[in-house]
Design an enzyme around this catalytic site. Structure first.
Site, PDB file in Angstrom:
ATOM      1  N   ASP A 119     -15.472   2.511   7.962  1.00  0.00           N
ATOM      2  CA  ASP A 119     -15.330   4.091   8.235  1.00  0.00           C
ATOM      3  C   ASP A 119     -16.894   4.650   8.241  1.00  0.00           C
ATOM      4  OD1 ASP A 119     -12.865   4.355   8.959  1.00  0.00           O
ATOM      5  OD2 ASP A 119     -12.168   5.552   7.100  1.00  0.00           O
TER       6      ASP A 119
ATOM      7  N   ASN B   2       0.739  -1.147  -0.192  1.00  0.00           N
ATOM      8  CA  ASN B   2      -0.093  -0.016  -0.136  1.00  0.00           C
ATOM      9  C   ASN B   2       1.068   1.279  -0.027  1.00  0.00           C
ATOM     10  OD1 ASN B   2      -1.584   2.055   0.638  1.00  0.00           O
ATOM     11  ND2 ASN B   2      -2.923   0.887   1.952  1.00  0.00           N
TER      12      ASN B   2
ATOM     13  N   ASP C   2      -1.262  -4.585  11.330  1.00  0.00           N
ATOM     14  CA  ASP C   2      -2.329  -5.436  11.274  1.00  0.00           C
ATOM     15  C   ASP C   2      -3.450  -4.688  11.959  1.00  0.00           C
ATOM     16  OD1 ASP C   2      -3.475  -7.413   9.929  1.00  0.00           O
ATOM     17  OD2 ASP C   2      -3.786  -8.311  11.777  1.00  0.00           O
TER      18      ASP C   2
HETATM   19  P1  IMP Z   1      -5.369  -4.096   7.152  1.00  0.00           P
HETATM   20  O1  IMP Z   1      -4.536  -4.369   8.676  1.00  0.00           O
HETATM   21  O2  IMP Z   1      -4.608  -2.948   6.362  1.00  0.00           O
HETATM   22  O3  IMP Z   1      -5.370  -5.411   6.315  1.00  0.00           O
HETATM   23  O4  IMP Z   1      -6.867  -3.882   7.479  1.00  0.00           O
HETATM   24  C1  IMP Z   1      -7.802  -4.846   7.605  1.00  0.00           C
HETATM   25  C2  IMP Z   1      -8.968  -4.623   7.566  1.00  0.00           C
HETATM   26  O5  IMP Z   1      -9.574  -3.713   8.667  1.00  0.00           O
HETATM   27  C3  IMP Z   1      -9.406  -3.416   6.533  1.00  0.00           C
HETATM   28  O6  IMP Z   1      -9.691  -4.241   5.382  1.00  0.00           O
HETATM   29  C4  IMP Z   1     -10.770  -2.909   7.045  1.00  0.00           C
HETATM   30  O7  IMP Z   1     -11.681  -3.724   6.599  1.00  0.00           O
HETATM   31  C5  IMP Z   1     -10.608  -2.870   8.511  1.00  0.00           C
HETATM   32  N1  IMP Z   1      -9.899  -1.495   8.758  1.00  0.00           N
HETATM   33  C6  IMP Z   1      -8.763  -1.229   9.573  1.00  0.00           C
HETATM   34  N2  IMP Z   1      -8.502   0.056   9.523  1.00  0.00           N
HETATM   35  C7  IMP Z   1      -9.769   0.601   9.338  1.00  0.00           C
HETATM   36  C8  IMP Z   1      -9.928   1.978   9.209  1.00  0.00           C
HETATM   37  O8  IMP Z   1      -9.098   2.820   9.832  1.00  0.00           O
HETATM   38  N3  IMP Z   1     -11.177   2.271   8.716  1.00  0.00           N
HETATM   39  C9  IMP Z   1     -12.127   1.429   8.370  1.00  0.00           C
HETATM   40  N4  IMP Z   1     -11.861   0.086   8.188  1.00  0.00           N
HETATM   41  C10 IMP Z   1     -10.612  -0.118   8.730  1.00  0.00           C
END
Ligand code: IMP
Length: 198
Positions: A152, A9, A69
């Protein structure tokens, strides 16, 4: 010092560089480090999954590596979707489908929840630094706002009477789980670098 970010990302890379540049730390992408690592997130905690990702990229690149994570933990669902936030409801759903399912599953239940983020850095010598950030809130009854991503639009900050999707990026970063985890991580990394000056 150079750190590799265990993520594809580009927004996360910019954010981490902004926070860590004052420590003399440069964060580069997996591509910059010449690696492309796919890690299966098999852990049951945010700590485990961020460690799995950081360790795999550290081992592949030979450089210190950092990973995060995160997810949404709803009290009435015993902490679900938690580490499964991105996979909630199975592979057929997009972000909107996932938060609609969450609203469905929460009918008639308590609405308290928290976002959690864990940032972990693994060093080739075996040292590990990890920091956790949490942002408490409520699950709204209906989505509000256009900004952000994921859950969000349904994550309400009661004191602001707004969801995360109704905040600017700056406003969200100032209170978010990720903002808090990164700030705590920067502090721990600064102390670590201070203790390990060669
Ligand atoms: P990752 O840790 O970036 O893979 O995020 C895991 C998942 O958690 C994301 O795909 C979202 O569904 C959710 N998530 C994590 N942080 C946020 C946030 O700040 N806003 C909304 N969803 C979140």
């Amino acid at each position: 010092m150079k750190l590799v970010l265990a993520s594809k990302n580009p927004k996360k890379l910019i954010e981490l560089n902004e926070i860590l540049s004052s420590l003399g730390v440069e964060v580069c992408s997996e591509a910059d480090a010449g690696v492309d690592v796919e890690v299966e997130e098999t852990g049951t905690t945010f700590e485990e999954n961020s460690l799995l990702k950081a360790k795999a990229v550290m081992e592949a690149s030979g450089l210190p590596a950092v990973a995060d994570d995160s997810g949404l933990c709803v009290d009435a669902l015993n902490g679900a979707p938690g580490v499964y936030s991105a996979r909630y409801g199975g592979p057929g759903l997009d972000d909107t489908g996932r938060y609609r399912l969450l609203l469905e599953n929460l009918r008639g239940q308590g609405r308290t929840a928290r976002f959690v983020s864990v940032v972990t850095c693994c060093f080739p010598k075996g040292d590990v630094i990890s920091a956790r950030g949490e942002c408490p809130g409520m699950i709204a009854f209906a989505p509000m706002g256009e900004g952000g991503f994921g859950y969000d639009p349904v994550f309400l900050i009661p004191s602001l009477k707004k969801t995360f999707a109704q905040l600017s990026a700056e406003e969200k970063n100032a209170i978010s789980h990720r903002g808090k985890a990164l700030a705590a991580f920067a502090e721990k990394l600064a102390a670590y670098l201070n203790d390990h000056q060669e």
